[in-house]
Design a protein around this motif. Structure first.
Motif: not given
Length: 337
Positions: A35-44
Motif C-alpha cells: 500500500v502506497i500513501e502520499c500522506a504521512a498517515e493512513l486514512g484518506g
C-alpha cells in the motif's frame, strides 16, 4: 532486485478506507500486497472530519471519523501488507516480463504485477477563500476542516457551503453554538435529504441564495462577515466568532493523469469488474465512474474486493476465483484463537 525493488502481486495506491479494505481482501486472497500513501498517515480524506459522525457505514449505527480511521487501519493491516507513507507515485512503465515499474516523485521505484488505484480525488486541498489577507485567521477562527468541535461551543458560527460536509457540520455544531448561520449560494443543498431537513428544522439561520463575500476582523480575531445575495447583490453583515468554509476540495492526480487511463469528468472509467482500459490496472472508490456508481464509502467497500478479484483472475487466469467469506477463512479463524 533488492528488498526495495521486490515484486508484489498487487500494489494499492491510496491508503484511505477503500484502499485499506482492499488490502485486507488481498490478504484473504493470499496476494503479496503493498500500500502506497502520499500522506504521512493512513486514512484518506476522513482526516478532514475526525469529529464528524458517520451514519452510513453498513452495520455501524454511528462512528466518528477518527474512530472509523482507527478501525479501517487496523483491519487493513490484518495480513501485514507492506505500507509506504509520504510517497507520491508519478511514473508508470510496463516491463518486458509484463510487470509494472512505478516511479515516485522521490525517485524510488516499486515493482508490481498489478495495480489498484484507490486515490479518491488525488492529492487534495480544501478550496479556500480568495479574499486577500484572510489567511491571517486560518487555524484560528477561519477553518476549512474541523479537528475539535468544542471550539465552537458558545460561539457565533457561520458555515459557508451546501454539500454534505457543510450540512453535517451544521447539524453537529447547532446544538452547542450560541448562534449558527449557514450560507449557501444556491437554494438547494447537496446533502442527504434527511440531514438537510434536520438542519432546516433546527435553530440555524439558513441564508440562500447567498455567498460569503468578506471576512472582517481586527487582525487578531474575526468580528463579522458580509454575505451577498446571489441575484439581487443585497448584502448582510453577520457578527461571527468562528467561520467554517466547506466549498469542496480540489484534487490533483499528478503524473497518473499521463498514464493513458480513460477519464470522464475527472474520474477513471472502469467496467463492472473495476477494470480500467489498461490490462492489469484496476480502480475503486471515489476515483472511479461506472454505470450505477454509488458515491458512498459503502460503495467503495464493494468495489475494492471486486478489483482484488479481477487482479487475482489476471494473475492466475487458469484458476477459478471462488467466493471468500471471513467466517470460513482459516487464517482469520486462527487469529481469533
Amino acid at each position: 532486485m533488492n528488498r526495495e525493488e521486490e515484486l508484489f502481486d498487487v500494489t494499492i495506491i491510496g491508503g484511505g478506507p477503500v484502499g485499506l479494505f482492499s488490502a485486507f481482501y488481498c490478504g484473504m486472497r493470499e496476494l503479496k500486497t503493498k500500500v502506497i500513501e502520499c500522506a504521512a498517515e493512513l486514512g484518506g480524506k476522513v482526516h478532514f472530519y475526525p469529529d464528524k459522525v458517520l451514519h452510513d457505514i453498513g452495520g455501524i449505527a454511528a462512528i466518528t471519523g477518527a474512530e472509523f480511521i482507527e478501525q479501517v487501519v487496523k483491519q487493513g493491516k490484518t495480513f501485514s501488507p507492506e505500507i509506504v507513507l509520504n510517497e507520491r507515485i508519478h511514473g508508470l512503465q510496463r516491463l518486458d516480463d509484463g510487470a509494472f515499474e512505478l516511479t515516485a516523485e522521490s525517485g524510488r521505484r516499486h515493482y508490481t504485477r498489478t495495480i489498484i488505484l484507490t486515490i479518491g480525488h488525488g492529492v487534495f486541498v480544501p478550496i479556500k477563500l480568495e479574499q486577500a489577507g484572510v489567511e491571517i485567521y486560518e487555524g484560528r477562527q477561519l477553518h476549512y476542516a474541523v479537528d475539535d468541535i468544542e471550539r465552537f461551543r458558545g460561539k457565533r458560527v457561520v458555515i459557508s457551503g451546501g454539500g454534505d460536509s457543510a450540512v453535517d457540520w451544521a447539524n453537529a455544531i447547532e446544538p452547542i453554538a450560541v448562534k449558527l448561520t449557514v450560507v449557501h449560494r444556491r437554494d438547494e443543498f447537496w446533502g442527504h435529504e434527511s440531514s438537510v431537513t434536520r438542519m432546516r428544522n433546527s435553530s440555524a439561520e439558513v441564508l440562500t441564495p447567498y455567498q460569503l463575500d468578506l471576512v472582517a476582523g481586527d487582525g487578531d480575531r474575526i468580528e463579522h462577515v458580509t454575505v451577498r445575495h446571489a441575484e439581487t447583490n443585497e448584502t448582510l453583515v453577520i457578527e461571527a466568532d468562528e467561520v467554517l468554509v466547506n466549498h469542496g476540495i480540489r484534487g490533483d492526480f499528478g503524473g497518473i493523469r499521463g498514464w493513458g487511463l480513460a477519464f470522464d469528468d475527472e474520474r477513471i472509467v472502469v467496467n463492472a469488474k473495476m477494470e480500467t482500459n489498461i490490462p492489469g490496472i484496476y480502480a475503486a472508490g471515489d476515483v472511479v465512474t461506472h454505470p450505477g456508481k454509488l458515491k458512498l464509502i459503502a460503495g467503495g467497500f464493494m468495489e475494492g474486493p471486486m478489483a482484488v478479484n479481477s487482479a487475482k483472475a489476471y494473475l492466475a487466469p487458469q484458476e477459478e476465483v471462488a467466493p471468500l467469506y471471513s467466517t470460513h477463512h482459516d487464517k482469520l479463524i486462527a487469529m481469533r484463537g
